[in-house]
Design an enzyme around this catalytic site. Sequence first.
Site, mmCIF file in Angstrom:
data_model
loop_
_atom_site.group_PDB
_atom_site.id
_atom_site.type_symbol
_atom_site.label_atom_id
_atom_site.label_comp_id
_atom_site.label_asym_id
_atom_site.label_seq_id
_atom_site.Cartn_x
_atom_site.Cartn_y
_atom_site.Cartn_z
ATOM 1 N N ARG A 91 4.910 10.967 -2.425
ATOM 2 C CA ARG A 91 4.657 10.665 -1.028
ATOM 3 C C ARG A 91 5.920 10.908 -0.178
ATOM 4 N NH1 ARG A 91 4.705 4.501 1.236
ATOM 5 N NH2 ARG A 91 4.088 5.029 3.340
ATOM 6 N N HIS B 67 12.797 -2.708 1.994
ATOM 7 C CA HIS B 67 12.181 -1.436 2.355
ATOM 8 C C HIS B 67 13.074 -0.319 1.850
ATOM 9 C CE1 HIS B 67 9.157 -3.338 4.789
ATOM 10 N NE2 HIS B 67 10.108 -4.115 5.275
ATOM 11 N N ASP C 146 2.002 -15.605 6.332
ATOM 12 C CA ASP C 146 1.575 -16.994 6.123
ATOM 13 C C ASP C 146 1.616 -17.365 4.639
ATOM 14 O OD1 ASP C 146 1.190 -17.512 8.800
ATOM 15 O OD2 ASP C 146 -0.997 -17.409 8.729
ATOM 16 N N ALA D 43 3.202 -0.859 4.826
ATOM 17 C CA ALA D 43 2.682 -0.868 6.204
ATOM 18 C C ALA D 43 2.204 -2.255 6.642
ATOM 19 C CB ALA D 43 1.559 0.153 6.343
ATOM 20 N N ASN E 103 8.029 -5.560 -0.974
ATOM 21 C CA ASN E 103 7.949 -4.461 -0.023
ATOM 22 C C ASN E 103 6.479 -4.394 0.376
ATOM 23 O OD1 ASN E 103 7.859 -2.133 1.451
ATOM 24 N ND2 ASN E 103 9.002 -0.878 -0.024
ATOM 25 N N TYR F 94 11.103 8.880 1.108
ATOM 26 C CA TYR F 94 11.019 7.858 0.054
ATOM 27 C C TYR F 94 11.593 8.299 -1.293
ATOM 28 C CZ TYR F 94 7.917 5.727 3.496
ATOM 29 O OH TYR F 94 7.398 5.178 4.646
ATOM 30 N N ARG G 93 13.287 4.359 12.504
ATOM 31 C CA ARG G 93 12.094 5.209 12.466
ATOM 32 C C ARG G 93 11.231 4.964 13.710
ATOM 33 N NH1 ARG G 93 9.397 4.831 6.746
ATOM 34 N NH2 ARG G 93 8.299 6.633 7.626
ATOM 35 N N GLU H 116 12.680 -9.578 1.496
ATOM 36 C CA GLU H 116 11.938 -8.417 2.003
ATOM 37 C C GLU H 116 12.780 -7.167 1.770
ATOM 38 O OE1 GLU H 116 11.524 -8.495 6.274
ATOM 39 O OE2 GLU H 116 10.332 -6.645 6.307
ATOM 40 N N PRO I 230 0.792 -1.230 0.000
ATOM 41 C CA PRO I 230 0.000 0.000 0.000
ATOM 42 C C PRO I 230 0.830 1.290 0.000
ATOM 43 C CG PRO I 230 -0.160 -1.127 2.115
ATOM 44 C CD PRO I 230 0.496 -2.080 1.159
ATOM 45 N N ASN I 231 0.322 2.221 -0.736
ATOM 46 C CA ASN I 231 0.856 3.594 -0.843
ATOM 47 C C ASN I 231 2.160 3.700 -1.639
ATOM 48 O OD1 ASN I 231 -1.247 4.806 0.771
ATOM 49 N ND2 ASN I 231 -0.320 3.753 2.511
ATOM 50 N N SER J 163 13.144 2.774 3.226
ATOM 51 C CA SER J 163 13.719 3.437 4.411
ATOM 52 C C SER J 163 14.267 2.387 5.377
ATOM 53 C CB SER J 163 12.640 4.272 5.105
ATOM 54 O OG SER J 163 11.591 3.438 5.575
HETATM 55 C C1 DQA Z 1 8.267 1.108 3.800
HETATM 56 C C2 DQA Z 1 8.361 1.280 5.321
HETATM 57 C C3 DQA Z 1 7.000 1.052 5.961
HETATM 58 O O1 DQA Z 1 7.096 1.226 7.369
HETATM 59 C C4 DQA Z 1 5.986 2.040 5.433
HETATM 60 O O2 DQA Z 1 4.718 1.776 5.970
HETATM 61 C C5 DQA Z 1 5.945 2.077 3.948
HETATM 62 C C6 DQA Z 1 7.205 2.016 3.202
HETATM 63 C C7 DQA Z 1 9.605 1.425 3.108
HETATM 64 O O3 DQA Z 1 9.773 0.976 1.973
HETATM 65 O O4 DQA Z 1 10.449 2.131 3.660
HETATM 66 O O5 DQA Z 1 4.893 2.256 3.343
HETATM 67 O O6 DQA Z 1 7.945 -0.247 3.524
#
Ligand code: DQA
Length: 140
Positions: A17, A95, A82, A72, A69, A22, A102, A93, A9-10, A97
């Site tokens: 954003r 990210h 799962d 959230a 990624n 980011y 954080r 995995e 998401p996002n 950031s």
């Molecule tokens: C994120 C870090 C998450 O905590 C956050 O909710 C995101 C982006 C990152 O790529 O840094 O949406 O996954």
Amino acid sequence: MKLHIINGPNLNLLGKREPKIYGKKNFKSYFTELQFKHRKLELSYFQSNSEADLITEIQDAKADGIIINAAAYTHTSIAIADAIAAIDIPVIEVHISNIHAREEFRKKSFISPVAKGCIFGFGLQSYELAIQSFLNQENV
Ligand code: DQA
């Protein structure tokens, strides 16, 4: 080698954003750069804001590796963890950031225990580093 990138998401808002966290680049143009750089790979990309769609995408994935990624949902979704545990494809995995530098709630990842490895804090380069780890693995 087929590598599938799944963004949660996002992450469709990258570029607009919170650019201080980011960055200013949107993911579609970064993905085009990745495809150009790794022409020998079959790279694919899926983004959803929906937890259910992310789970279905993981379950149905046909790839040699997944780079996820979960945004959230990383910090909340046992269901996504799962789904990762249920498939035989290695999952990395990522990210953008450094989630450990954080807010406290971002330090918990349900994905990390079921991931092959975790890369975070390198901006969009985190995805490139994940691709490199799959490429290097081929030679081990
Ligand atoms: C994120 C870090 C998450 O905590 C956050 O909710 C995101 C982006 C990152 O790529 O840094 O949406 O996954």
